[in-house]
Write a protein that holds these residues in place. Structure first.
Motif, short mmCIF file in Angstrom:
data_model
loop_
_atom_site.label_atom_id
_atom_site.label_comp_id
_atom_site.label_asym_id
_atom_site.label_seq_id
_atom_site.Cartn_x
_atom_site.Cartn_y
_atom_site.Cartn_z
N PRO A 1 37.35 60.26 6.44
CA PRO A 1 36.81 61.25 5.31
C PRO A 1 37.89 61.37 4.08
CG PRO A 1 35.97 62.29 7.05
CD PRO A 1 36.92 61.40 7.52
N ARG A 2 37.68 61.17 2.79
CA ARG A 2 38.88 61.55 1.99
C ARG A 2 38.56 63.04 1.54
NH1 ARG A 2 38.72 59.17 -2.60
NH2 ARG A 2 36.61 57.95 -2.30
N ILE A 3 39.78 63.83 1.47
CA ILE A 3 39.44 65.13 1.25
C ILE A 3 40.47 65.30 -0.06
CG2 ILE A 3 40.06 67.54 2.15
CD1 ILE A 3 38.38 65.97 3.85
N GLY A 4 39.69 65.86 -1.15
CA GLY A 4 40.35 66.12 -2.13
C GLY A 4 40.33 67.60 -2.52
N LEU A 5 41.46 68.12 -3.09
CA LEU A 5 41.43 69.71 -3.43
C LEU A 5 42.21 69.79 -4.90
CD1 LEU A 5 41.11 72.59 -2.44
CD2 LEU A 5 43.51 72.19 -1.30
N ASP A 6 41.12 70.49 -5.84
CA ASP A 6 42.06 70.79 -7.01
C ASP A 6 41.92 72.29 -7.16
OD1 ASP A 6 39.32 71.40 -7.76
OD2 ASP A 6 38.87 69.26 -8.50
N ALA B 1 37.69 73.38 -6.54
CA ALA B 1 36.73 73.07 -5.64
C ALA B 1 37.58 72.21 -4.60
CB ALA B 1 35.47 72.28 -6.07
N LEU B 2 36.83 72.13 -3.31
CA LEU B 2 37.19 71.05 -2.35
C LEU B 2 36.28 70.16 -2.25
CD1 LEU B 2 39.15 70.53 0.52
CD2 LEU B 2 37.24 71.11 1.36
N THR B 3 36.60 68.81 -2.35
CA THR B 3 35.64 67.78 -2.09
C THR B 3 36.01 66.50 -0.94
OG1 THR B 3 37.09 66.37 -3.52
CG2 THR B 3 35.22 67.60 -4.72
N VAL B 4 34.67 66.32 -0.30
CA VAL B 4 34.78 65.57 0.87
C VAL B 4 34.19 64.30 0.37
CG1 VAL B 4 33.95 65.11 3.18
CG2 VAL B 4 34.90 67.23 2.54
N ARG B 5 34.91 63.12 0.52
CA ARG B 5 34.11 61.90 -0.07
C ARG B 5 34.25 60.73 1.24
NH1 ARG B 5 32.35 64.04 -3.17
NH2 ARG B 5 32.98 64.54 -5.18
N THR C 1 32.61 71.74 -2.33
CA THR C 1 32.61 73.20 -2.16
C THR C 1 33.47 73.60 -3.09
OG1 THR C 1 32.12 72.83 0.40
CG2 THR C 1 32.94 75.22 -0.47
N ASP C 2 32.51 74.59 -4.02
CA ASP C 2 33.41 75.35 -5.19
C ASP C 2 34.05 76.38 -4.59
OD1 ASP C 2 32.38 73.36 -6.87
OD2 ASP C 2 30.48 74.47 -7.33
N PHE C 3 35.19 76.75 -5.38
CA PHE C 3 35.79 78.16 -4.94
C PHE C 3 34.82 79.30 -5.15
CE2 PHE C 3 40.61 77.12 -5.31
CZ PHE C 3 40.54 76.19 -4.25
N GLU D 1 37.45 84.99 -5.57
CA GLU D 1 37.14 84.08 -6.48
C GLU D 1 37.78 82.55 -6.30
OE1 GLU D 1 35.06 83.55 -9.24
OE2 GLU D 1 34.02 85.71 -8.16
N SER D 2 38.79 82.67 -5.51
CA SER D 2 39.58 81.26 -5.42
C SER D 2 39.36 80.81 -3.94
CB SER D 2 41.15 81.42 -5.69
OG SER D 2 41.62 82.62 -5.21
N ALA D 3 38.54 81.27 -3.28
CA ALA D 3 38.28 80.98 -1.82
C ALA D 3 36.95 80.28 -1.74
CB ALA D 3 38.52 82.17 -1.10
N ALA D 4 37.26 79.08 -0.95
CA ALA D 4 36.12 78.31 -0.45
C ALA D 4 36.08 78.31 1.06
CB ALA D 4 36.34 76.82 -0.98
N THR D 5 34.85 78.48 1.43
CA THR D 5 34.85 78.54 2.87
C THR D 5 33.62 77.36 3.53
OG1 THR D 5 34.78 80.80 2.77
CG2 THR D 5 34.23 80.09 5.07
N ILE D 6 34.04 76.83 4.49
CA ILE D 6 33.40 75.66 5.20
C ILE D 6 32.98 76.18 6.54
CG2 ILE D 6 32.90 73.04 5.79
CD1 ILE D 6 34.71 72.60 3.52
N ILE D 7 31.78 76.30 7.19
CA ILE D 7 31.65 76.73 8.38
C ILE D 7 30.80 75.46 9.20
CG2 ILE D 7 30.68 78.39 10.00
CD1 ILE D 7 31.25 80.51 7.96
N LEU D 8 31.32 74.85 10.32
CA LEU D 8 30.38 74.10 10.81
C LEU D 8 29.57 74.76 11.96
CD1 LEU D 8 33.10 72.19 10.05
CD2 LEU D 8 32.06 70.61 11.58
N THR D 9 28.32 75.14 11.72
CA THR D 9 27.59 75.93 12.91
C THR D 9 26.16 75.76 12.56
OG1 THR D 9 27.45 78.32 13.48
CG2 THR D 9 27.41 77.90 10.98
N SER D 10 25.32 75.99 13.48
CA SER D 10 23.78 75.86 13.42
C SER D 10 23.21 77.17 13.57
CB SER D 10 23.45 74.97 14.38
OG SER D 10 23.69 75.45 15.76
N SER D 11 24.04 78.11 13.27
CA SER D 11 23.50 79.54 13.48
C SER D 11 22.61 79.81 12.23
CB SER D 11 24.75 80.54 13.69
OG SER D 11 24.45 81.89 13.19
#
Lengths: 565, 591
Positions: free
Chosen positions: A339-344, A347-351, A365-367, A511-521
């Protein structure tokens, strides 16, 4: 950066080159020792011949002083020669160990088939064994020089007998050395059998609680008895063979001695040789076997060192090439594109995240936002995590961190494990981080709070406690982009809910933090701004947890199945 | 209950007396060893003797007959040495190897029969190091050090007599060697012990740092924290290197002392020989023989002095191993049997503390009572530290309650057995536990599953695996013979847990205690495992420590524990309806 040695031989050559300043004086001084050892029987012969037989007191004094000098040189020769060689060995072993661990820790990825256990064994045992070659080199050179000295002495003392000795001794040794290989192979099997028994014991002890909980004691003892008895049988066979070989050696050398004795005695009767020379020659014949046998052993040992050096070189080369492939195309697996990861700034984008069955996922994922990802199969998750981790390495630790699911603890304190600063005693950890990760509860249970000692691998904390410390570590690092992977699998439901709420609050306020969690909780899913659901088959869903739960279509039904517990 | 928290160490005397019966059983071999060794050492004296005779008699005009006599004597001695060496090594292997094998098996057996509670109190680390490391050290010493020590010892003793036989006065001069070597040991041993200890500690630290750093590599990379850890590893390795260099320097000084003793004694022998020859008391040949005999001793004596600390450390390992064996023998026997086909598991007023003082305020369990009827499934719910796992351990008979009673009772009350008094096979035929830690043993899959019933057929093992839904087994190319564990196939958390449940099915107890951590398997895996557990429990009573509330949902009864007490009890629906603590938990869970 110096080039990595590509083979065991090259590694050993490099080792010899960089330890030359220790190795050369070591080998020279050891040779002095070996020559002196060879001269001891000669000295006895001289004392008897020159002092005792003619009963000359002045000669006795002179020759005894000579013996004293000989032993002084001999002793000092060994002392300093072996010290030099040993220092070379220790320094090289250390250098190799450092080189291996640095390569393993700094490389982007250990080659997949290299478990940390293997690297550990290469960095500890193989580094030692490879460096062992210095001790062998020193002994080997000294043995050769010792033998040459002996040969020169023998030829000077009496050319005929000398020649007989120099022909008979090597022939005798060849006779002994021929079956020696099979014995050392057997000894290897026996060592392996003993090692197997040891591993089995260790394995059973580590599973002791499992055994006792199930009543597996008779099973365990029977299993162990089999391995242990095998080791004993192998040990008896090796003992007998080693004895047979040693016996053969004694026989051959006795016959050589008898032959030399006949030749030398006859020369003495003919008046061609002195009594002193006779003693010296016979004594030295007995002595000669030692450096020769040492040399034969050294050849075998050197093969081991060479093997170890080969393993080290292969590991280093593997790490190097893994690094190279990582930087060239960013992917070691061509079957699934990365996957291509973009960061500006926003936001963080996954393509182009390929999730199997010809499905491609893009998400952003927006900040200030929390995205949760639920995957039914594990490959897409691993694929995404790999790409995120690669991207994170390119960015700084303040920008992006992908915290692995496996919790690793390091010897130190809870504080040093959270801040990841070795040996820190005062680096602060904020109350918010401790509360959000649920570490605050843990601190109440242990002595010393944040400065509670953590043993090697965190052995003195439970799985849930370690997971909370690891979460605190991630929150404390406070990167702009934080990626967590199943961060609460070992904590109870109530604590999990608290943690989900705390993490969302802590990360959400920045405000400038994005979080991604891989979880099924569900606790995290409910708090997420958006959820990406990747089922094994069928459409990929992106939306809020509540919407996905309540939608009426088939895909949502799959989602409900995946996240309800 | 024992208060000390380390395993005992036997005295030296006790350790050797433990070996005595094992050695006595091999007394024939020992006699053979001594005879062969003496013959070997004695034959070794022939060479120096022959040279001495030649020195004396050739200049005096002896002819070639003497030369031939001496040569034949040396050759015959060679045959005796060859046979002596061979037979000696053979006999020694027949003594040492079976004794060591017996010893290490006894230690494993003893470790297995130690009460669980004792193991929990001491921690498994010490036990692992004794059973694995110490027995490995003993085995290696028996294979590598012992033959050298036995041979050297015999050569030294026989040569000493040989020296005295040549001339008793030279023998006395040779005795000067004894105090000199003794002084070397006196100088060496007290100094060597602390520095070797320090070196071992440094090795341990280095190994620990390497292990910590390499296993944590992923995390270190994620946090870009490799630098600190590498510095630590480097410094630990550097320290170990410096210590090793120092230890070796020290060792060479000890060897230097040996050389000094050799030089002094050899010079004294030659000087005394000179005097004896001068006064016509002996011949130059005898002095030559004496000097050569002593020269032959350089290596064996060096070996004995050099190996002394290895002998000592093997001795220390032996005392640690015998300590475990003794402790297992003195721990109380469990021998009670109960006669019941379907007993009830009764836990009455259980109190438990890990403190040594039973009246401590620090109780993990505070009066928990529970009765599980045949076939009934009870789930225990609560936060970490509520005492769930302790309750499970007591119910499995692994720990004895500090106060209260845990027993299997028959409804007729005809027989009742305290769990910790029941003989192990009896207890495990009724109660079996799937522990929190998961361990896959190195070995075939079939062996791993048949742990509770070693004699189980391949078919029974297959059925057990099928029962818990381990379909993946069918796709293994080697099936049940697939090697697992260290070096074998790697299993997922779900697969490992399935093996644990299959063991339970095979054990087929009346009651199952489940304290399994399904969480590591992830959500999907946990669903699968819950199905496996349900299948494994079918027809049995069970106590389930519920790490996931879905496990409680399907139980017949739910116990909610907090701080060592049961705060709520009832079925899932009752408790949810009651709106108490459980309802709160459930709401959080199913959010």
């Amino acid at each position: 950066m110096p080039q990595t040695p590509s083979s065991g031989s090259k590694l050993l050559r490099r080792a010899a080159r960089r330890r030359l300043s220790l190795l050369l004086p070591g080998a020279a001084t050891l040779s002095l020792w070996q020559v002196c050892e060879a001269l001891v029987p000669v000295a006895i012969g001289i004392v008897v011949d020159r002092a005792i037989i003619p009963l000359s007191l002045p000669m006795l004094i002179v020759t005894i002083i000579g013996v004293g000098l000989l032993f002084t040189v001999l002793s000092l020769g060994y002392r300093f020669g072996s010290r030099f060689c040993n220092a070379a060995r220790e320094h090289e072993a250390h250098a190799l160990r450092v080189e291996i661990t640095h390569a393993a820790l700094t490389s982007a990825n250990l080659p997949a088939d290299r478990a940390s256990g293997e690297v550990l064994s290469i960095a500890s045992a193989d580094a030692d064994t490879a460096a062992q070659s210095f001790a062998q080199a020193g002994r080997g050179i000294a043995s050769v020089l010792g033998m040459i000295t002996a040969a020169v002495f023998l030829l000077i003392a009496d050319p005929v007998t000398g020649l007989v000795v120099l022909i008979a001794v090597p022939i005798g040794l060849i006779i002994v050395a021929l079956p020696g290989r099979s014995v050392s192979a057997k000894a290897g099997t026996q060592l392996e059998a003993v090692a197997r028994a040891g591993r089995s014991a260790s394995d059973l002890m580590h599973g002791l609680r499992v055994i006792k909980a199930m009543g597996g004691e008779p099973w365990a003892v029977d299993r162990y008895r089999v391995t242990s008895d095998e080791a004993a049988t192998a040990g008896i066979a090796t003992g007998e063979r080693t004895g047979r070989l040693a016996g053969l050696g004694a026989l051959v050398m006795s016959i050589v001695l008898a032959a030399v004795l006949i030749v030398a005695s006859l020369r003495l009767i003919e008046g061609q040789m002195s009594v002193g020379a006779l003693i010296g020659i016979l004594g030295m014949t007995a002595f000669l076997t030692e450096p020769m046998r040492a040399l034969a052993d050294i050849v075998g040992l050197f093969a081991q060192s060479h093997g170890a050096a080969g393993r080290i070189a292969r590991l280093l080369v593997d790490i190097d090439s893994a690094e190279a492939s990582d930087t060239t195309d960013g992917s070691s697996n061509e079957a699934t594109p990365t996957p291509r990861i973009g960061l500006d700034d926003t936001a963080l984008t996954v393509r182009d995240w390929a999730v199997g069955a010809e499905r491609i996922v893009d998400f952003t994922t927006d900040f200030g936002a929390l995205t949760c990802i639920v995957t039914e199969a594990s490959e897409p998750a691993a694929n995404l995590l790999g790409a995120l981790a690669t991207h994170a390495r390119g960015a700084g630790p303040d920008t992006m961190i992908v915290s692995p699911h496996t919790v690793d603890m390091f010897e130190g304190t809870i504080r040093s494990n959270i801040t990841m600063i070795v040996g820190t005693t005062d680096h602060p950890v904020t109350e918010e981080v401790l509360t959000a990760s649920g570490t605050d509860e843990l601190l109440g249970l242990v002595d010393g709070g944040l400065d509670h000692r953590i043993q090697e691998l965190g052995g003195n904390l439970s799985g849930g406690q370690r997971q909370r410390v690891a979460l605190a570590r991630a929150l404390d690092a406070d990167p702009s982009i934080l990626v967590l992977h199943e961060p609460t699998t070992a904590v109870d439901a109530v604590t999990e809910a608290r943690i989900a709420e705390g993490v969302t609050r802590l990360r959400g306020t920045a405000e400038s933090a994005a979080t991604i969690i891989l979880t099924s909780s569900p606790a995290f899913l409910a708090a997420a701004d958006s959820v990406v659901f990747v089922p094994e088959t069928g459409p990929v869903l992106i939306g809020r947890h509540a919407e996905l739960l309540t939608a009426a279509d088939q895909a949502s039904e799959t989602y409900r199945q995946a996240v309800t517990r | 209950m024992s208060a000390h928290t380390i395993l005992s160490i036997a005295t030296r005397r006790r350790a050797f007396s433990h070996l005595a019966p094992l050695l006595r059983a091999r007394s024939g071999w020992i006699v053979l060893l001594v005879i062969a060794g003496m013959a070997n050492a004695g034959a070794g004296l022939v060479g120096p003797w022959a040279i001495g005779r030649l020195v004396d008699e050739l200049p005096a005009g002896a002819g070639s007959e003497l030369v031939w006599t001496c040569a034949i004597a040396v050759a015959v001695a060679g045959i005796v040495m060859a046979l002596g060496t061979w037979i000696g090594a053979w006999a020694l292997a027949h003594i040492a190897m079976p004794v060591v094998a017996e010893l290490r098996t006894q230690v494993v057996d003893s470790a297995m029969s130690l009460p669980s509670q004792r193991i929990e109190a001491t921690g498994t680390g010490d036990l692992v190091s004794r059973v694995a490391d110490d027995s490995r050290k003993i085995s290696e010493a028996a294979a590598q050090v012992l033959p050298l020590v036995v041979e050297s010892l015999l050569v030294v003793i026989v040569s000493a007599f040989g020296l005295a036989a040549i001339d008793w006065r030279l023998g006395i001069v040779g005795l000067v060697a004894l105090p000199m070597y003794w002084l070397t040991l006196r100088w060496y041993l007290p100094r060597s012990e602390p520095i070797y200890k320090e070196e071992r500690a440094a090795f341990g630290r280095r190994a620990g740092r390497l292990l910590g750093g390499l296993t944590g590599a992923q995390t270190l990379r994620a946090y870009r924290a490799e630098g600190g850890e590498m510095t630590r590893i480097d410094s630990a390795s550097g320290q170990a290197r410096d210590l090793s260099i120092n230890v070796f320097r020290f060792l060479t000084r000890a060897f230097g002392r040996n050389n000094r003793a050799e030089a002094v004694v050899l010079s004294l022998l030659l000087a005394a020989g000179f005097a004896l020859v001068y006064f016509g008391e002996t011949t130059a040949g005898a002095v030559t023989t004496a000097a050569l005999v002593f020269h032959r001793l350089f290596n064996p004596i060096g070996a004995l002095v050099g190996l002394f600390d290895q002998i000592q450390s093997a001795g220390a390992s032996l005392t640690r191993m015998v300590g475990v064996i003794d402790e297992a023998q003195t721990s109380p026997r469990r021998s009670i049997d109960i006669d019941s086909s379907s007993p009830t598991l009764l836990l009455e007023d259980l109190w438990f503390t890990y403190d040594a003082d039973p009246h401590s305020d620090n109780h993990v369990l505070k009066g928990v009572s529970l009765r599980i009827d045949p076939g009934e499934v009870v789930a225990v719910v609560g936060t970490t530290g509520a005492g769930k796992s302790t309750l499970a351990r007591i119910a499995a008979g692994l720990s004895a309650p500090t106060r209260g009673r845990a027993a299997l009772v028959d409804d007729g009350a005809a027989s009742a057995g305290e769990l910790t008094a029941l003989a192990e096979p009896v207890l495990r035929s009724h109660i079996s536990m799937v522990a929190q830690e998961v361990h896959t043993f190195a070995g075939a899959l079939r062996e791993n599953v048949s742990l509770p019933v070693p004699a189980a057929t391949a078919e029974a093992v297959s059925i057990a695996l099928e029962t818990v839904g381990a379909d993946w087994v069918r796709s293994l190319p080697n099936g049940l013979d697939t090697e697992l564990g260290d070096g074998g196939m790697r299993l997922s958390a779900v697969q490992e847990q399935m093996i644990a449940l299959a063991r339970l099915v095979l054990a087929d107890p009346d009651f199952a205690i489940l304290d399994e951590a399904t969480a590591e398997a992830g959500s999907a895996g946990a669903h699968v495992l819950e199905g496996s557990a349900r299948a494994a429990l079918s027809g049995r009573g069970a106590l389930i420590v519920a790490h996931r509330l879905s496990q409680a949902e399907t139980a017949d009864r739910v116990l909610v524990m907090e701080h060592g007490e049961v705060v709520e009890e009832g079925s899932h629906t009752e408790l949810v309806a009651a709106g108490g603590r459980y309802a709160e938990l459930w709401a959080a869970w199913s959010a």
